[in-house]
Motif scaffolding. Structure first.
Motif, PDB file in Angstrom:
ATOM      1  N   THR A  70       0.516  -1.346   0.135  1.00 41.90           N
ATOM      2  CA  THR A  70       0.264  -0.142  -0.116  1.00 41.90           C
ATOM      3  C   THR A  70       1.134   1.136   0.176  1.00 41.90           C
ATOM      4  N   GLN A  98       2.039   9.921   2.486  1.00 42.03           N
ATOM      5  CA  GLN A  98       2.843   8.466   2.939  1.00 42.03           C
ATOM      6  C   GLN A  98       1.793   8.987   4.411  1.00 42.03           C
ATOM      7  N   ASN A 139       1.268   3.989  -3.049  1.00 42.32           N
ATOM      8  CA  ASN A 139       0.879   5.684  -2.744  1.00 42.32           C
ATOM      9  C   ASN A 139       1.647   6.413  -3.327  1.00 42.32           C
ATOM     10  N   ARG A 146       1.731   6.652  -6.933  1.00 42.49           N
ATOM     11  CA  ARG A 146       0.503   7.637  -8.013  1.00 42.49           C
ATOM     12  C   ARG A 146       1.033   9.242  -7.061  1.00 42.49           C
ATOM     13  N   LEU A 161       0.751   9.469  -3.525  1.00 44.29           N
ATOM     14  CA  LEU A 161      -0.331  10.120  -2.367  1.00 44.29           C
ATOM     15  C   LEU A 161       0.691  10.287  -1.030  1.00 44.29           C
TER      16      LEU A 161
END
Length: 178
Positions: free
Chosen positions: A159, A170, A163, A166, A168
Motif C-alpha cells: 500500500t 504517506q 501510494n 501515485r 499520494l
C-alpha cells in the motif's frame, strides 16, 4: 490479542510424553496382572466425531475470513472464531498425546499378541491411536484454517509503494521512520 501457530515440536513433545505414559501403564499392567490397557470403541468414535466437528467449525471460520466483506451474507461471531481456534489447538495437542498413549500401550503388549485379550487390546489401541493421529492432523489443519488473511492496511509495504507511485501522502508513522 495475537495468536501464534503452535510450534511443530510441541506435537513431538506431546507424542513422546504420551508414548512414555502409555508404555509405562502397559508395563505396570503387565507386572501387576491388572487389565488397564486398551480403549473402549466409543472412545475412538467420540474422538472421530470431535475431529469432524472441529474441522467443520474451522472451515466455517476460514470461509468467513476469506470472503470479501461486501459479499458476506451473515454476521459471524468473532468469539466463536476464537473458540474454534482454541479447539483446533487443543485437539492437535491432545491428539498427539493420545496417539502416543495408545501407541505406547500397543508397543509394550505386542509380544503377548497371541493371547485373545491382548490381541483385542492391540486392535483397540491401533484404531484409537490412528483416530488420535488423525485428530492431531485435523487440529493442525484447523489451526491453519483459522488464520486471518494478510491485512493490507495503510502501513502495508504494498500500500505504501502504491501510494508513493501515485504521488499520494504517506501515513504519519511511515514519514517519521524516514
Amino acid at each position: 490479542m495475537k495468536a501464534q501457530r503452535t510450534p511443530w515440536w510441541y506435537y513431538l513433545i506431546a507424542l513422546a510424553l504420551g508414548l512414555g505414559a502409555g508404555a509405562g501403564l502397559a508395563a505396570y499392567s503387565d507386572r501387576m496382572n491388572e487389565p488397564l490397557i486398551g480403549a473402549p470403541w466409543f472412545v475412538a468414535a467420540l474422538l472421530a466425531i470431535l475431529g469432524l466437528v472441529v474441522l467443520v467449525l474451522a472451515w466455517q471460520v476460514h470461509k468467513y475470513a476469506t470472503t470479501d466483506p461486501a459479499k458476506r451474507s451473515s454476521v459471524f461471531d468473532m468469539t466463536r472464531a476464537v473458540y474454534t481456534l482454541v479447539l483446533a489447538k487443543a485437539l492437535g495437542l491432545a491428539g498427539a498425546a493420545l496417539a502416543g498413549w495408545y501407541g505406547g500401550q500397543m508397543l509394550v503388549v505386542l509380544p503377548h499378541g497371541e493371547a485373545p485379550y491382548f490381541s483385542h487390546a492391540i486392535i483397540e489401541c491401533a484404531v484409537t491411536g490412528a483416530v488420535s493421529l488423525a485428530d492431531m492432523v485435523i487440529g493442525i489443519i484447523g489451526e491453519w484454517l483459522c488464520q486471518l488473511p494478510p491485512n493490507e492496511g495503510p502501513e502495508h509495504p504494498k500500500t505504501v509503494e502504491a501510494n508513493r507511485s501515485r504521488g499520494l501522502a504517506q501515513p504519519a508513522a511511515n514519514r517519521s521512520a524516514e
